[in-house]
Design a protein around this motif. Structure first.
Motif, short mmCIF file in Angstrom:
data_model
loop_
_atom_site.label_atom_id
_atom_site.label_comp_id
_atom_site.label_asym_id
_atom_site.label_seq_id
_atom_site.Cartn_x
_atom_site.Cartn_y
_atom_site.Cartn_z
N GLU A 154 -67.70 60.58 65.41
CA GLU A 154 -66.52 60.90 64.59
C GLU A 154 -65.85 59.65 64.04
O GLU A 154 -65.46 59.61 62.87
N PHE A 155 -65.71 58.63 64.88
CA PHE A 155 -65.01 57.41 64.47
C PHE A 155 -65.88 56.18 64.73
O PHE A 155 -66.67 56.15 65.67
N TYR A 156 -65.68 55.18 63.89
CA TYR A 156 -66.35 53.89 64.04
C TYR A 156 -65.30 52.78 64.05
O TYR A 156 -64.24 52.92 63.41
N PRO A 157 -65.56 51.69 64.76
CA PRO A 157 -64.57 50.60 64.78
C PRO A 157 -64.47 49.93 63.41
O PRO A 157 -65.49 49.68 62.77
N SER A 166 -69.36 54.26 52.35
CA SER A 166 -68.05 53.60 52.25
C SER A 166 -67.13 54.32 51.27
O SER A 166 -65.90 54.30 51.43
N LEU A 167 -67.72 54.97 50.26
CA LEU A 167 -66.92 55.62 49.23
C LEU A 167 -66.32 56.95 49.69
O LEU A 167 -65.55 57.57 48.96
N ARG A 168 -66.67 57.40 50.90
CA ARG A 168 -66.10 58.63 51.44
C ARG A 168 -65.60 58.40 52.87
O ARG A 168 -65.91 59.13 53.80
N THR A 169 -64.83 57.34 52.98
CA THR A 169 -64.32 56.89 54.28
C THR A 169 -62.81 57.00 54.33
O THR A 169 -62.12 56.72 53.34
N PHE A 187 -62.46 53.98 61.41
CA PHE A 187 -62.72 54.70 60.16
C PHE A 187 -63.62 55.90 60.42
O PHE A 187 -64.37 55.94 61.39
N LYS A 188 -63.50 56.87 59.52
CA LYS A 188 -64.24 58.12 59.64
C LYS A 188 -65.00 58.36 58.35
O LYS A 188 -64.46 58.18 57.25
N ILE A 189 -66.26 58.76 58.47
CA ILE A 189 -67.09 59.05 57.30
C ILE A 189 -67.10 60.55 57.07
O ILE A 189 -67.40 61.32 58.00
N HIS A 190 -66.78 60.97 55.87
CA HIS A 190 -66.72 62.40 55.54
C HIS A 190 -68.02 62.82 54.86
O HIS A 190 -68.47 62.18 53.90
N ASP A 191 -68.59 63.92 55.33
CA ASP A 191 -69.84 64.41 54.76
C ASP A 191 -69.61 65.13 53.43
O ASP A 191 -70.38 64.96 52.48
N PRO A 244 -59.93 60.34 52.38
CA PRO A 244 -61.16 59.65 51.95
C PRO A 244 -60.89 58.75 50.75
O PRO A 244 -60.34 59.19 49.74
N THR A 245 -61.25 57.49 50.89
CA THR A 245 -60.92 56.50 49.86
C THR A 245 -61.94 56.54 48.73
O THR A 245 -62.70 55.60 48.51
N LEU A 246 -61.99 57.65 48.05
CA LEU A 246 -62.94 57.83 46.96
C LEU A 246 -62.63 56.88 45.81
O LEU A 246 -61.48 56.46 45.63
N PRO A 247 -63.63 56.58 44.99
CA PRO A 247 -63.31 55.86 43.76
C PRO A 247 -62.50 56.78 42.84
O PRO A 247 -62.77 57.99 42.75
N ARG A 248 -61.49 56.23 42.23
CA ARG A 248 -60.74 56.98 41.22
C ARG A 248 -61.33 56.66 39.85
O ARG A 248 -61.50 55.50 39.51
N VAL A 249 -61.62 57.69 39.10
CA VAL A 249 -62.18 57.50 37.78
C VAL A 249 -61.40 58.37 36.79
O VAL A 249 -61.21 59.57 37.04
N GLU A 250 -60.98 57.76 35.73
CA GLU A 250 -60.27 58.49 34.68
C GLU A 250 -60.79 58.03 33.33
O GLU A 250 -61.00 56.83 33.11
N ILE A 251 -61.03 58.97 32.45
CA ILE A 251 -61.45 58.67 31.08
C ILE A 251 -60.37 59.16 30.13
O ILE A 251 -59.97 60.33 30.18
#
Length: 648
Positions: A201-204, A255-258, A269-273, A305-312
């Motif tokens: 569930e969690f990683y250091p 990393s993009l879903r952490t 930190f936690k990785i989301h599937d 989850p620290t996703l990339p934010r993208v806006e056009i």
């Protein structure tokens, strides 16, 4: 009677008090686990027991002289098989043609070293007498060489080794002399081993992430760790296609879903599937691009989850602005380049190569390394560097330093022309170093002229990718390490340049050490309105981007080019950054606007260039003889006066 053998305790006891809470075979045990284990063992019919969690990564576990159950032996074998990289067969690298000897008689060490050099430098022919620096080598290439040599030859070389033996011929002789090329006599280099982390569930968090996360907890609205990329698109982009590509990238890079959390008082930190990602689209024809960008950049909530934010944003008939933002805690500058490279490859329908490791694998490796015997030598280095009184840089400012850190900033850009760069490169070649060290040493000299201090500490960025298998993995690897330098006015510049080079290389070699642990060991007293150890940085940004400020990409009927904009933040009082651009060096000085006026920073830049002009004319000039044309006089801050710099 019951006799119990315990490993080192991780939270209490003499081991912790004396800084030796490590074990060759067992991981340090927590107080809670120890109590639970004791409660369990007293109900068993045994007279003697060893309580502890085996460290399956330890090279000593194979030599364990006690009986182990089949289940434990099975776990050991499973861990051995889960290694991402043991010694990789060097035959997988492309062959190169060796040159340099008329009889074409080369040692096995030279042949192997040449294959690795060819792979790193992109060469099909390698002259064994070619010099590392003449081939364009720098600290980034040196780190890549070290990583590849250690992995493929199963050795433990350092950056200093690579730069001391600067040709394939010299390096091969060194390998033979030390017997490092005899694979049958070398035990596995544990530092070079990365294994797949188990699912949990969690990683250091890593030390790099921990510093950012703790700062985030203090200043959740801080945007200085946002890393926005702005791209202009001419044409009609397929937004659905862009959206699908980014979803592929989020699936590819964990990393993009952490998300980040405090778990039992420790940051993790936690990785989301499964995550939801959409590109935001809007139209703002006629709205200034700067206004659009400023409204896009906003604080992150790291508990999500620290996703990339993208806006056009559509800004014209066939004109669009694509804005991409990721938090620095999940992506360093190299990672942003990796993501852009993956994006453009997928846009061209090019297949992506498999990622050798994910960031969680590195995080688990770092956690194990920090609790191993191997870190002791590195710790001794840093404690020796910072023994005695630690200097506090007293650089003159325009405004009184506020009681707490402010991250509002601006930057001033400038460039070093081709002629000056050629001359600085000549100096570097004469001194057997790189232009990076020349620019760094000149920055130290500037600080010395501004403060009259001889003992200086600045921060220097290192890539932090000390393993070959994480070169293409997204994550936060970059480290800003403290480099201490002593300036004596009686030294010649050439001697001082060599001193700076040696200080930097030793710091690079010992970069795998958590600064927060160093601060604890030093009993460092933090100052609320200061960064620990250093307030100024030098950053050589010699990392290639997929799309640089001077590049343009045309594909699928689109013309894509980056937008140059200023992110008005500053992590330190002053950061001087440099990047190679063709035959020129592009530079900018970032500064806190709460401390300095723009014209003050411009005067610093003027003096910095003056120093470069002086040393390129005379590499043997004494540092005391480097005189600035316009000495800076400072009116000290007073209650009725904001203070200012005056050019005499």
């Amino acid at each position: 009677m019951l006799s119990i053998n315990w490993p080192a305790w991780s939270e209490t006891g003499m081991a912790v008090n004396h800084g030796v809470n490590i074990d060759m075979i067992f991981k340090p045990i927590s107080t809670e686990d120890a109590i639970n284990a004791f409660g369990s063992i007293i109900h068993k019919s045994v007279h003697r027991a060893i309580i502890g969690e085996l460290d399956y990564e330890s090279s000593m576990i194979e030599k364990l002289q006690i009986g182990l159950s089949k289940s434990i032996r099975g776990i050991i074998n499973k861990h051995k098989n889960s290694l991402i990289s043991n010694t990789k067969n060097i035959d997988t690298l492309a062959d190169v043609v060796l040159k340099g000897r008329k009889d074409s008689d080369y040692t096995q060490a030279e042949i192997k070293a040449a294959k690795i050099w060819g792979n790193i430098f992109g060469l099909q022919e390698v002259n064994i007498f070619d010099n590392f620096y003449d081939l364009g080598g720098d600290s980034v290439f040196a780190m890549k060489l070290v990583n590849s040599l250690n992995k493929h030859l199963n050795v433990n070389l350092s950056i200093v080794d690579v730069l001391n033996y600067q040709s394939v011929n010299e390096l091969g002789a060194y390998l033979d002399e030390k017997g490092l090329n005899n694979e049958s006599t070398i035990e596995l280099n544990d530092v070079a081993v990365l294994k797949r982390a188990e699912h949990k569930e969690f990683y250091p968090v890593t030390s790099q992430q921990k510093a950012i996360y703790l700062l985030y907890q203090r200043f959740p609205e801080n945007i200085s760790y946002n890393t926005p990329i702005i791209i202009n698109i001419e044409g009609n982009p397929d937004i659905a296609q862009f959206e699908q590509i980014f979803r592929q990238l989020i699936k590819r890079h964990e990393s993009l879903r952490t998300s980040f959390h405090m778990h039992k008082g420790v940051p993790v930190f936690k990785i989301h599937d499964d995550v939801t990602f959409d590109i935001k689209y809007s139209e703002a024809v006629g709205t200034p691009v700067e206004k659009i960008i400023n409204s896009f950049i906003r604080p992150y909530c790291l508990e999500e989850p620290t996703l990339p934010r993208v806006e056009i944003v559509k800004t014209g008939l066939l004109n669009y602005t694509l804005m991409l933002d990721v938090h620095h805690i999940i992506a360093d500058r190299t990672s942003v380049g990796i993501m852009l490279n993956d994006f453009f490859n997928l846009l061209k329908n090019n297949p992506l190569t498999e990622i050798a490791a994910q960031y969680k694998d590195y995080a688990e490796w770092q956690y194990s390394y920090y609790n191993s015997e191997a870190i002791k030598k590195t710790e001794e280095y840093w404690l020796d560097v910072f023994k005695g009184e630690i200097p506090l840089l007293d650089i003159p400012t325009d405004y009184k330093r506020p009681p707490i850190l402010s991250y509002e900033g601006e930057s001033v850009k400038f460039s070093l022309d081709e002629k000056l760069c050629d001359e600085l490169n000549s100096i570097a070649a004469t001194a057997n170093t790189t232009i990076n060290m020349v620019l760094t040493s000149a920055f130290y000299i500037l600080l010395n002229k501004l403060t009259s201090q001889e003992d200086l500490v600045i921060g220097c960025n290192v890539m932090g990718r000390t393993h070959e298998d994480i070169q293409n993995t997204m994550g936060m690897y970059v480290n800003t390490i403290p480099v201490r330098s002593y300036i004596s006015g009686d030294l010649s510049y050439k001697t001082y340049l060599d001193n700076v080079k040696n200080s930097c290389l030793l710091a690079y070699d010992n970069q795998n050490y958590p600064i927060e642990r160093l601060l604890e060991k030093l009993d460092f007293k933090r100052i609320q309105n200061r960064n620990p150890l250093f307030d100024v940085c030098f950053n050589m940004m010699n990392i290639p981007d997929s799309i640089g400020s001077d590049k343009e990409i045309s594909l699928q009927g689109l013309v894509i080019r980056p937008v140059d904009f200023e992110n008005k933040t500053a992590k330190f009082d002053i950061t001087l950054s440099a990047s190679l651009s063709g035959n020129k060096v592009e530079m900018f000085m970032e500064y806190r606007t709460c401390l300095f006026k723009r014209n003050t920073i411009e005067s610093f830049i003027k003096h910095y260039i003056e120093i470069l002009e002086v040393i390129k004319d005379d590499i043997n000039i004494r540092l005391n003889d480097i005189l600035l044309k316009n000495d800076i006089a400072v009116i000290k801050y007073e209650a009725e006066d904001d203070g200012d710099f005056i050019l005499d």
